[in-house]
Motif scaffolding. Structure first.
Motif, PDB file in Angstrom:
ATOM      1  N   ILE A 171      45.881  35.130  50.699  1.00  0.00           N
ATOM      2  CA  ILE A 171      44.756  34.798  49.903  1.00  0.00           C
ATOM      3  C   ILE A 171      44.181  36.026  49.357  1.00  0.00           C
ATOM      4  O   ILE A 171      43.883  37.822  50.422  1.00  0.00           O
ATOM      5  CB  ILE A 171      43.761  34.239  50.853  1.00  0.00           C
ATOM      6  N   GLY A 172      43.754  36.223  48.297  1.00  0.00           N
ATOM      7  CA  GLY A 172      43.100  37.580  47.744  1.00  0.00           C
ATOM      8  C   GLY A 172      41.518  37.792  48.609  1.00  0.00           C
ATOM      9  O   GLY A 172      41.421  38.096  49.228  1.00  0.00           O
ATOM     10  N   SER A 173      40.841  37.760  47.347  1.00  0.00           N
ATOM     11  CA  SER A 173      39.674  38.161  47.800  1.00  0.00           C
ATOM     12  C   SER A 173      39.041  36.805  48.627  1.00  0.00           C
ATOM     13  O   SER A 173      39.361  35.962  48.147  1.00  0.00           O
ATOM     14  CB  SER A 173      39.178  38.617  47.369  1.00  0.00           C
ATOM     15  N   MET A 174      37.635  37.252  49.464  1.00  0.00           N
ATOM     16  CA  MET A 174      37.150  35.934  49.890  1.00  0.00           C
ATOM     17  C   MET A 174      35.814  37.026  49.883  1.00  0.00           C
ATOM     18  O   MET A 174      35.214  37.916  50.470  1.00  0.00           O
ATOM     19  CB  MET A 174      37.429  36.421  51.620  1.00  0.00           C
ATOM     20  N   SER A 175      34.293  36.073  49.868  1.00  0.00           N
ATOM     21  CA  SER A 175      33.010  35.697  50.064  1.00  0.00           C
ATOM     22  C   SER A 175      32.519  34.700  50.416  1.00  0.00           C
ATOM     23  O   SER A 175      32.904  33.358  50.412  1.00  0.00           O
ATOM     24  CB  SER A 175      32.539  36.861  49.032  1.00  0.00           C
ATOM     25  N   TYR A 176      31.134  34.997  50.426  1.00  0.00           N
ATOM     26  CA  TYR A 176      30.499  33.410  51.457  1.00  0.00           C
ATOM     27  C   TYR A 176      29.790  33.737  49.871  1.00  0.00           C
ATOM     28  O   TYR A 176      29.347  34.619  48.680  1.00  0.00           O
ATOM     29  CB  TYR A 176      28.950  33.608  51.836  1.00  0.00           C
ATOM     30  N   SER A 177      29.232  32.130  50.247  1.00  0.00           N
ATOM     31  CA  SER A 177      27.976  31.715  48.862  1.00  0.00           C
ATOM     32  C   SER A 177      27.832  30.574  49.265  1.00  0.00           C
ATOM     33  O   SER A 177      27.449  30.188  50.394  1.00  0.00           O
ATOM     34  CB  SER A 177      28.641  31.288  47.395  1.00  0.00           C
ATOM     35  N   CYS A 178      26.714  30.290  48.357  1.00  0.00           N
ATOM     36  CA  CYS A 178      26.118  29.006  48.540  1.00  0.00           C
ATOM     37  C   CYS A 178      25.687  27.711  47.674  1.00  0.00           C
ATOM     38  O   CYS A 178      25.526  28.235  46.888  1.00  0.00           O
ATOM     39  CB  CYS A 178      24.418  28.837  49.706  1.00  0.00           C
ATOM     40  N   LEU A 179      26.072  26.665  48.035  1.00  0.00           N
ATOM     41  CA  LEU A 179      26.029  25.567  46.771  1.00  0.00           C
ATOM     42  C   LEU A 179      24.821  25.619  46.299  1.00  0.00           C
ATOM     43  O   LEU A 179      23.828  25.380  47.362  1.00  0.00           O
ATOM     44  CB  LEU A 179      27.011  23.710  47.137  1.00  0.00           C
ATOM     45  N   HIS A 180      24.863  25.648  44.913  1.00  0.00           N
ATOM     46  CA  HIS A 180      23.781  25.447  43.773  1.00  0.00           C
ATOM     47  C   HIS A 180      22.237  26.560  44.400  1.00  0.00           C
ATOM     48  O   HIS A 180      20.918  25.597  44.561  1.00  0.00           O
ATOM     49  CB  HIS A 180      23.066  23.969  43.844  1.00  0.00           C
ATOM     50  N   GLY A 181      22.388  27.098  45.064  1.00  0.00           N
ATOM     51  CA  GLY A 181      21.317  28.178  45.815  1.00  0.00           C
ATOM     52  C   GLY A 181      21.045  27.895  46.869  1.00  0.00           C
ATOM     53  O   GLY A 181      19.650  28.548  47.406  1.00  0.00           O
ATOM     54  N   ILE A 203      29.267  28.097  51.417  1.00  0.00           N
ATOM     55  CA  ILE A 203      30.801  28.079  51.482  1.00  0.00           C
ATOM     56  C   ILE A 203      31.483  28.501  50.966  1.00  0.00           C
ATOM     57  O   ILE A 203      31.211  29.973  51.530  1.00  0.00           O
ATOM     58  CB  ILE A 203      30.944  26.824  50.168  1.00  0.00           C
ATOM     59  N   LEU A 204      32.210  28.976  51.268  1.00  0.00           N
ATOM     60  CA  LEU A 204      33.347  29.384  51.684  1.00  0.00           C
ATOM     61  C   LEU A 204      34.465  30.427  50.161  1.00  0.00           C
ATOM     62  O   LEU A 204      34.833  28.984  49.780  1.00  0.00           O
ATOM     63  CB  LEU A 204      34.366  29.843  52.893  1.00  0.00           C
ATOM     64  N   LEU A 205      34.629  31.192  49.523  1.00  0.00           N
ATOM     65  CA  LEU A 205      34.992  31.576  48.908  1.00  0.00           C
ATOM     66  C   LEU A 205      36.621  32.062  48.618  1.00  0.00           C
ATOM     67  O   LEU A 205      36.299  32.899  49.379  1.00  0.00           O
ATOM     68  CB  LEU A 205      34.235  32.206  47.148  1.00  0.00           C
ATOM     69  N   LEU A 206      37.302  31.431  48.033  1.00  0.00           N
ATOM     70  CA  LEU A 206      38.626  32.539  47.930  1.00  0.00           C
ATOM     71  C   LEU A 206      39.323  31.995  46.490  1.00  0.00           C
ATOM     72  O   LEU A 206      39.190  31.431  46.106  1.00  0.00           O
ATOM     73  CB  LEU A 206      39.831  30.986  48.544  1.00  0.00           C
ATOM     74  N   SER A 207      40.781  33.076  46.443  1.00  0.00           N
ATOM     75  CA  SER A 207      40.897  34.186  45.388  1.00  0.00           C
ATOM     76  C   SER A 207      42.521  33.672  45.542  1.00  0.00           C
ATOM     77  O   SER A 207      42.609  34.829  46.636  1.00  0.00           O
ATOM     78  CB  SER A 207      39.951  34.458  44.376  1.00  0.00           C
ATOM     79  N   PRO A 208      42.985  33.799  44.315  1.00  0.00           N
ATOM     80  CA  PRO A 208      44.527  34.640  44.847  1.00  0.00           C
ATOM     81  C   PRO A 208      44.168  35.518  45.026  1.00  0.00           C
ATOM     82  O   PRO A 208      44.183  36.188  44.493  1.00  0.00           O
ATOM     83  CB  PRO A 208      45.385  33.946  43.863  1.00  0.00           C
TER      84      PRO A 208
END
Length: 1149
Positions: free
Chosen positions: A223-233, A239-244
């Motif tokens: 798994i590449g970078s990971m960060s947090y966000s929230c759905l529609h603000g 939510i947890l954001l994952l990228s390859p």
């Protein structure tokens, strides 16, 4: 049955023996077709070849018979189908660009499969108190604000009960460029309890569970970078954001949901309370649940976590019956993205777009057999005609008995769109203003959809509509922490609990309602930015509400009402008077009007149009301070900042409207007096203005001048004012050109020289009559007559309508009359016919659109500042701006100077000048057929036409306004500089953290030039109009004060040393270099060498001007003598040139 008409050409080929048979066949019923015998067919064919053909004579009435109504409808349908088919094909090409490729899908599937395996291997952990986060690494924070403190509860980690794909990817509606894949993990039943919906227990456990997953996944190298966000603000939906690791082509959003049906839906009724006041405030509160305020937004947030899988099943079932469903959703998502409506809190996202299409399909508003083009069109038509703020819609066919009614939803939410379960309002977070914006955008799109004169594809789907470029006026609320005081002032504790402490979203609907009441009829639409979805690293705490970017509000103004300084209220004795006084506070006062009425009223400050445009800003600032405790320092108005660059230096701030009006009034008076002159040998047939100030587009309109006579010597022979020796250059007096056409008569000669002499005689006679009858100071010339009136100089040019034609006529040696076009005739026709007509047409456009003139002034100020005014002339610039008002799609006509200027820069930088003509439909004289003709002629003759082609109703084929300039190279430069200026300017306007200096977009990049000629500011008469004017200016022999309407001495007219110097440079060195200067106070002349001119040429005595001889062996060549040329620059500009800066590092010869 109507007899079919046959055209004459086809009639010639009909044999007489067959005509009767054809008529019989038309009236016979259809017969069953049998399989033909090849031998019989061959025999028939040989017999048919023997038939004799001869002409059939048709009557004149048959040949020229007008088309029937049916035929006209068929023609119109064919034209409409062509337009729609073209749009449809363009959309199909767009879909190919935004649809995911198979290779990308394989990458996504592989990454999702790998993440799923990792998630199923998450280790279990022992039970701990939910507030005990010691088991989490210090590098992983919980993605939710834990305030107030969570009540006692237990928590432990465990593998997800299931991992499923949800959202757009499994549905087939996922699109590029922002590829997002949603992955749902199911929180095991033992972690959350059935009463965790109370007091934010469930959202917090969900956030802690996501933090535990993040801690585990962090150890994987797959798994590449990971960060947090929230759905529609929404801060309660982390939510947890994952990228390859090796690509950023897509993003996986990891959601955590409870088991389906874990909570009973009836617990989330909009009228039910699920956050206790005592817990939220920390005070002991014993009030019962029934007396607690409802928490509809909190309830819809939790309910939204229960239904994603059910929603996916519903949409999949609908999509299975409509093959174009994924493409229809994709097009709708592109349309929303271009209008900035698809992301942020309360947005109309792709999920809502899919649900809306599903609603229209299930309600049979659209058919399963429709194409993506038809789905988009019908969806926009539905949005344009349906107001979900008043009449909500529901996907629930048979809702449960416990489900709320539409009335219940309308009582709790501003916009209502119910999901298939009947319990969830999918538009719970959307404000009424956002939906009104969506509805407005759909209405605008439908207006130009079928218009064949508009490039519908680019307007619909390819043009970004940012708030700064769409709204007429824009302001921002900064320092959002001050909105806490607004909540307190407005007593919004219940709403604050419902929004879980997000005071920004709590107070926003009340601010919008307040502004709509206050601005009333002044605006047609109020919009606001949508809070973006924050993203932060795992090791950081979630951002606080005050860390959001400023809230941006946009207004669409009604120009005829927006600038009114008077807000007239109800009569003093009416019931509405109390509400009016409550709204306006101390600003409201009783006033008596001319009609005798005594009413409440509010008066705002504003003397000039420039100040009246700020009335909406005054209203906004006052109301926010009065009712919401938002100080003036927190309100940042950005809707009129750019206007500063065209402000006149006068006692009352002005951007030229009042000055232009004064010029027009003086011209109208002069025109009437010219019409009434007695004693002319021929009568005047027309008086037409041919000056930009008479169409309100002069950057700095002429102002009435009153002269300081101590500055001048009185020149007796011509009654002139000549400045004394040693004085600075006098104020520039810009003559206002007026074309005066005389009647045709047999007495007019046919010799061009004789006509010029007659015109001179008319100038002399006009001067005598105006002096005699009106006491005007006049000075006649061979080419014109200058009149000193009301502090202005009007330059009258007598014209004879046949003179251009006479200039084209020559007699050949054989005595034949030859008509041949030439530059002299074209120039005369341009100045006496086309320019006056353009001036009167644009004057009319100004009457329809009050901000047309101001936008032109800003556009031309930018062109001048960037040194392009010689290549894009004033007339060309005015036509470019006119196109923004006449064909504004996908926008509405500009309602303020600034937004018009931004669109002007966008037009310059984005229009495809190579492949398309810019059609300016003045007075709406061009039809759809004319547009087609212009386009076809343009494509057929493209290589011979100007690089910037502008077509008008009277100039469809030549583009006479851009025939001479710009060149390809200059236009490329204009496009690049316009794009960069637009980018810098919009960033300056929207980013309040920067030092505000919008003039940076007006300063030219002088490092791109080879030589800079610096001028003596003392001899630059328009120095005060410069982009960066000096703090102290020179006395120019004028001062403010009332001017006399007639009499007085004539000033030196049209004398600008800079313009004259430039003309000399171009005449002497035009083949060696290009010369650029800002005509509005520029004190630098930029020089660009022509590379081709520095190619060595064989020695010729006729080509030694500004060249030196270089002998190489037996060859003698000449090259430009740069040192001598630079010295000539100084000599020609003696006393005007301050210094010559040779930037030799740029020279390549």
């Amino acid at each position: 049955m109507k007899k079919k008409r046959v055209n004459a050409q086809s009639a010639k080929m009909i044999p007489s023996e067959l005509t009767s048979d054809l008529e019989k066949e038309e009236n016979e019923p259809p017969v069953k077709v049998k399989k033909s015998n090849p031998e019989k067919v061959k025999a028939k064919k040989s017999n048919r070849e023997k038939v004799a053909y001869h002409r059939v004579k048709l009557s004149r009435s048959d040949l020229y018979k007008p088309p029937t109504v049916e035929e006209l409808n068929q023609l119109k349908e064919a034209e409409s189908l062509f337009h729609c088919s073209l749009l449809k094909m363009q959309m199909e090409e767009l879909l190919k660009e935004i649809t995911l490729s198979e290779r990308r899908k394989l990458q996504i599937d592989a990454f999702v499969e790998m993440v799923t395996k990792l998630l199923k291997a998450v280790p279990c952990s022992p039970n701990v108190e939910v507030n005990d986060l010691s088991w989490l690494s210090k590098d992983v924070k919980v993605p939710i604000l834990l305030s107030p403190k969570t009540q006692k509860s237990k928590f432990h980690m465990a593998p997800p009960a299931s991992v499923d794909l949800i959202g757009s990817y499994p549905l087939g509606t996922c699109t590029k460029p922002r590829v997002i894949v949603d992955l749902a993990v199911t929180i095991p039943a033992g972690i959350i309890h059935h009463k965790d919906f109370l007091n934010q227990k469930y959202p917090r456990k969900k956030a802690i569970y996501l933090a535990g997953l993040a801690q585990y996944l962090r150890g994987s190298s797959d798994i590449g970078s990971m960060s947090y966000s929230c759905l529609h603000g929404n801060r309660l939906r982390p939510i947890l954001l994952l990228s390859p690791p090796d690509s950023s082509a897509f993003l996986v959003r990891l959601h955590a949901f409870p088991l389906p049906g874990f909570f009973k839906p009836k617990r989330f009724h909009p009228q039910v309370n699920n956050i206790r006041t005592g817990w939220y405030t920390g005070e002991n509160n014993t009030q019962s649940e029934i007396s607690e305020p409802p928490t509809p937004h909190y309830n819809s947030t939790l309910l939204g976590d229960l239904l994603p899988r059910a929603h996916l099943q519903f949409l999949s079932a609908v999509s299975a019956h409509c093959s174009a469903f994924p493409d229809g959703v994709a097009l709708l998502k592109v349309w929303l993205r271009q209008r900035e409506l698809d992301q942020g809190t309360g947005c109309f996202n792709g999920f809502l777009a899919s649900m809306l299409l599903a609603y229209l399909l299930t309600m049979h508003r659209i058919s399963n057999n429709m194409t993506a083009y038809q789905l988009l069109r019908n969806t926009l038509n539905f949005l344009a005609s349906t107001d979900l703020t008043m009449n909500g819609i529901s996907l629930a066919k048979e809702p449960e008995s416990t489900a709320p009614s539409l009335a219940d939803f309308h009582d709790s939410f501003q916009v209502v769109f119910i999901d298939p379960s009947g319990h969830l309002n999918m538009c719970a977070d959307m404000t009424a203003c956002t939906y009104k914006q969506l509805q407005h955008e759909a209405q605008v799109s439908m207006q130009f959809w079928d218009d064949p004169t508009v490039d519908g594809f680019h307007s619909l789907l390819m043009t970004p509509k940012t708030i700064i470029r769409t709204s007429d006026d824009v302001f921002q609320l900064c320092e959002l922490v001050k909105l806490q005081a607004s909540c307190k002032k407005l007593n919004l504790l219940s709403e604050l609990m419902d929004h879980s402490g997000n005071y920004v979203h709590t107070v926003l609907p009340f601010i919008l309602s307040l502004l709509q009441r206050g601005l009333g009829q002044r605006i047609s639409l109020l919009t606001h930015s949508l809070s973006p979805e924050p993203e932060w690293p795992l090791e950081s705490d979630p951002p606080k509400h005050k860390d959001q970017p400023p809230l941006t509000f946009g207004l669409l103004l009604r120009p005829e009402l927006a600038t009114s300084v008077l807000e007239r209220g109800p009569p003093a004795d009416s019931p509405q008077a109390a509400d009016f006084r409550q709204l306006w506070g101390t600003r409201s006062e009783l006033r008596r009007f001319q009609d005798g009425a005594i009413t409440e009223a509010v008066l705002w400050e504003g003397d000039s149009m420039c100040q009246k445009r700020l009335v909406p800003q005054q209203i906004i600032t006052y109301l926010l301070q009065l009712h919401a405790d938002i100080p003036e320092s927190c309100v940042r108005h950005v809707g009129a900042i750019v206007d500063d660059v065209i402000k006149m230096r006068s006692q009352v701030p002005s951007t030229g409207e009042e000055e232009s009006l004064r010029v027009v009034h003086s011209y109208d008076d002069l025109s009437r007096k010219l019409w009434k002159l007695e004693g002319l040998p021929l009568s005047i047939t027309s008086v037409q203005g041919a000056h930009p100030s008479l169409r309100y587009t002069q950057v700095f309109p002429p102002v009435p001048l009153k002269f300081d006579y101590t500055f001048f010597d009185k020149e007796k022979s011509f009654y002139l004012l000549v400045p004394k020796e040693g004085k600075p250059c006098p104020a520039y007096v810009n003559p206002i050109t007026v074309i005066c056409h005389m009647e045709g008569s047999g007495k007019w000669p046919h010799d061009p020289l004789a006509i010029r002499h007659i015109r001179t005689a008319f100038h002399i006679r006009l001067a005598e009559l105006l002096k005699m009858q009106h006491d005007y100071t006049c000075r006649p010339f061979a080419t014109h007559l200058d009149i000193w009136k009301d502090g202005f100089v009007f330059r009258i040019k007598v014209a004879y309508h046949r003179e251009p034609q006479i200039l084209r006529e020559t007699v050949s040696p054989d005595g034949l009359l030859v008509v041949r076009d030439n530059e002299e005739a074209q120039s005369l026709e341009m100045s006496t016919i086309h320019k006056p007509l353009l001036t009167s047409t644009l004057h009319g456009l100004q009457q329809q659109h009050p901000y047309f003139g101001a936008v032109c002034r800003l556009a031309k100020r930018w062109l001048g500042a960037q040194l392009f005014s010689e290549d894009i002339t004033e007339d060309t610039a005015d036509l470019l701006v006119a196109s923004l008002f006449l064909q504004p799609a996908p926008f509405t006509p500009p309602g303020s100077p600034q937004v018009g200027f931004l669109r002007f820069l966008h037009l310059l930088s984005s229009f495809d000048w190579r492949n398309n003509p810019l059609v300016v439909n003045l007075n709406k004289q061009l039809t759809a057929a004319d547009y087609t003709e212009i386009k076809n002629d343009f494509m057929a003759s493209r290589e011979y036409l100007p690089v910037m082609f502008i077509a008008t109703p009277r100039d469809k084929k030549l583009s006479m306004w851009t025939k001479q300039a710009p060149t390809v190279q200059i236009l490329q430069r204009v496009v690049v500089v316009a794009a960069e200026s637009l980018k810098v300017l919009e960033h300056q306007l929207m980013d309040g953290s920067q030092i505000q200096d919008v003039r940076v977009a007006m300063r030219p990049p002088l490092e791109a030039y080879d030589v800079l000629i610096h001028l003596n500011p003392k001899q630059v008469p328009l120095l005060s109009q410069a982009v960066d004017p000096p703090a102290v200016n020179f006395s120019r022999g004028v001062f403010t004060g009332n001017t006399v309407s007639s009499g007085g001495r004539m000033p030196v007219t049209d004398y600008n040393p800079v313009t004259l110097y430039l003309a000399e440079l171009r005449e002497a060195f035009g083949d060696l270099a290009l010369f650029f200067c800002d005509p509005y106070g520029g004190s630098v002349i930029a020089v660009l060498w022509n590379p081709k001119a520095f190619t060595p040429l064989p020695f010729k005595t006729s080509q030694l001007s500004a060249r030196s001889v270089k002998v190489t062996g037996d060859e003698a060549n000449t090259v430009p003598n740069v040192e001598a040329i630079l010295e000539d620059f100084r000599i020609i500009g003696k006393d005007l040139v301050k210094s010559v800066e040779a930037r030799t590092e740029r020279w390549s010869f």
